[in-house]
Design a protein around this motif. Structure first.
Motif, PDB file in Angstrom:
ATOM      1  N   ASN A  16      -3.986   1.912  -9.024  1.00  0.00           N
ATOM      2  CA  ASN A  16      -4.108   0.389  -9.426  1.00  0.00           C
ATOM      3  C   ASN A  16      -3.575   0.162 -10.635  1.00  0.00           C
ATOM      4  O   ASN A  16      -2.886  -1.042 -10.748  1.00  0.00           O
ATOM      5  N   ILE A  17      -3.340   0.922 -11.415  1.00  0.00           N
ATOM      6  CA  ILE A  17      -2.266   0.764 -12.725  1.00  0.00           C
ATOM      7  C   ILE A  17      -0.882   0.370 -12.295  1.00  0.00           C
ATOM      8  O   ILE A  17      -0.147  -0.341 -12.741  1.00  0.00           O
ATOM      9  N   ASP A  27      -5.974  12.164 -17.423  1.00  0.00           N
ATOM     10  CA  ASP A  27      -7.104  12.245 -17.069  1.00  0.00           C
ATOM     11  C   ASP A  27      -7.673  11.224 -15.793  1.00  0.00           C
ATOM     12  O   ASP A  27      -8.818  11.299 -15.954  1.00  0.00           O
ATOM     13  N   ARG A  28      -6.681  10.578 -15.475  1.00  0.00           N
ATOM     14  CA  ARG A  28      -7.482   9.264 -14.591  1.00  0.00           C
ATOM     15  C   ARG A  28      -7.186  10.069 -13.138  1.00  0.00           C
ATOM     16  O   ARG A  28      -6.291  10.650 -12.663  1.00  0.00           O
ATOM     17  N   SER A  29      -7.957   9.196 -12.431  1.00  0.00           N
ATOM     18  CA  SER A  29      -8.116   9.204 -10.800  1.00  0.00           C
ATOM     19  C   SER A  29      -6.867   8.821 -10.152  1.00  0.00           C
ATOM     20  O   SER A  29      -6.317   7.931 -10.624  1.00  0.00           O
ATOM     21  N   ASP A  30      -6.890   9.347  -8.902  1.00  0.00           N
ATOM     22  CA  ASP A  30      -5.705   8.800  -8.166  1.00  0.00           C
ATOM     23  C   ASP A  30      -5.980   7.438  -7.734  1.00  0.00           C
ATOM     24  O   ASP A  30      -5.057   6.581  -8.005  1.00  0.00           O
ATOM     25  N   LEU A  82     -10.031   3.993  -0.527  1.00  0.00           N
ATOM     26  CA  LEU A  82     -10.009   3.978  -1.994  1.00  0.00           C
ATOM     27  C   LEU A  82      -9.875   2.518  -2.241  1.00  0.00           C
ATOM     28  O   LEU A  82      -9.522   1.796  -1.395  1.00  0.00           O
ATOM     29  N   GLU A  83     -10.425   2.139  -3.482  1.00  0.00           N
ATOM     30  CA  GLU A  83     -10.402   0.445  -3.850  1.00  0.00           C
ATOM     31  C   GLU A  83      -9.234   0.099  -4.314  1.00  0.00           C
ATOM     32  O   GLU A  83      -9.075   0.749  -5.325  1.00  0.00           O
ATOM     33  N   TYR A 102       1.751   2.329  -2.311  1.00  0.00           N
ATOM     34  CA  TYR A 102       0.390   2.326  -3.263  1.00  0.00           C
ATOM     35  C   TYR A 102      -0.770   1.691  -2.293  1.00  0.00           C
ATOM     36  O   TYR A 102      -1.788   2.381  -2.378  1.00  0.00           O
ATOM     37  N   GLU A 103      -0.437   0.621  -1.872  1.00  0.00           N
ATOM     38  CA  GLU A 103      -1.606  -0.006  -1.287  1.00  0.00           C
ATOM     39  C   GLU A 103      -1.920   0.684   0.182  1.00  0.00           C
ATOM     40  O   GLU A 103      -3.125   0.767   0.251  1.00  0.00           O
ATOM     41  N   ASP A 104      -1.131   1.285   0.721  1.00  0.00           N
ATOM     42  CA  ASP A 104      -1.315   2.145   1.768  1.00  0.00           C
ATOM     43  C   ASP A 104      -2.051   3.284   1.534  1.00  0.00           C
ATOM     44  O   ASP A 104      -3.162   3.993   2.228  1.00  0.00           O
ATOM     45  N   TYR A 105      -1.835   3.999   0.370  1.00  0.00           N
ATOM     46  CA  TYR A 105      -2.342   5.130   0.022  1.00  0.00           C
ATOM     47  C   TYR A 105      -3.667   4.864  -0.512  1.00  0.00           C
ATOM     48  O   TYR A 105      -4.770   5.790   0.055  1.00  0.00           O
ATOM     49  N   LEU A 106      -4.009   3.837  -1.022  1.00  0.00           N
ATOM     50  CA  LEU A 106      -5.727   3.294  -1.382  1.00  0.00           C
ATOM     51  C   LEU A 106      -6.432   2.998   0.146  1.00  0.00           C
ATOM     52  O   LEU A 106      -7.463   3.551   0.295  1.00  0.00           O
TER      53      LEU A 106
END
Length: 199
Positions: A140-141, A132-135, A100-101, A91-95
């Motif tokens: 982050n969730i 309906d949330r963004s990637d 992304l933040e 997940y950290e790599d994806y952001l």
């Protein structure tokens, strides 16, 4: 006669563990995220889903295996932890690579998410909320859920270690159960017994 329920643990319902329920939330969020935002054919999809699955399944397996092997219970619980840390890095790599933040700890969005995740252990809640949330938001969730799950698993490992030190493993449990059975049934030198207990 000794109640059979006194022999071995009978409390291994992993579905009641907060760590398991939290890990299930992580899995459901990850399954949606990977299939929604990663390109079909990307190996990361399988890697993320499998890491999330391992983070849940090993907790269940370890909990059941703990009935006869506290060593295996500890091992699998730690494997569960390692799988979730692998997923956390994904997940950290994806952001990071997409610019992304990752929300800072004291960011209002992170604080709000932590509070929400502390109160909800039902994976259905997350499946509905993330539609309906963004990637960036879903990642982050997921990161928040993984950190909270990690805290719960560390606490579970400490409990497992303490339980082993206080009660021993299967050999000790078998000896105590057999001794209690023999004591309650008069096997103390009577009826052909030599008064010695097998271990």
């Amino acid at each position: 006669m000794t109640d059979s329920r006194d022999f071995l643990r009978q409390d291994n319902n992993y579905r009641t563990l907060k760590a398991f329920r939290k890990a299930e939330c992580v899995y459901d969020v990850t399954y949606y995220f990977a299939n929604k935002f990663l390109v079909k054919g990307d190996r990361t999809i399988d890697q993320m889903v499998q890491a999330a699955r391992s983070g849940k399944q090993n907790l269940a397996e370890g909990n059941i295996d703990g009935i006869t092997s506290k060593e295996m219970e500890l091992k699998l619980t730690n494997v569960n932890r390692a799988s979730l840390h692998e997923l956390l890095l994904d997940y950290e790599d994806y952001l990071r690579v997409r610019g992304l933040e990752q929300w800072p700890y004291n960011d209002s969005r992170c604080v709000q998410t932590r509070e929400f995740c502390k109160k909800h252990l039902d994976s259905a809640v997350y499946r509905e909320k993330i539609k309906d949330r963004s990637d960036e938001t879903i990642a982050n969730i997921a990161i928040t859920l993984i950190h909270q799950c990690d805290v719960l698993i560390k606490g579970l490992i400490e409990w497992q270690k303490k339980n082993f030190l206080e009660n021993g493993g299967i050999k000790e449990e078998m000896y105590r159960a057999r001794k209690a059975y023999r004591d309650s049934n008069g096997f103390n030198g009577q009826n052909g017994s030599n008064g010695q207990y097998e271990q």
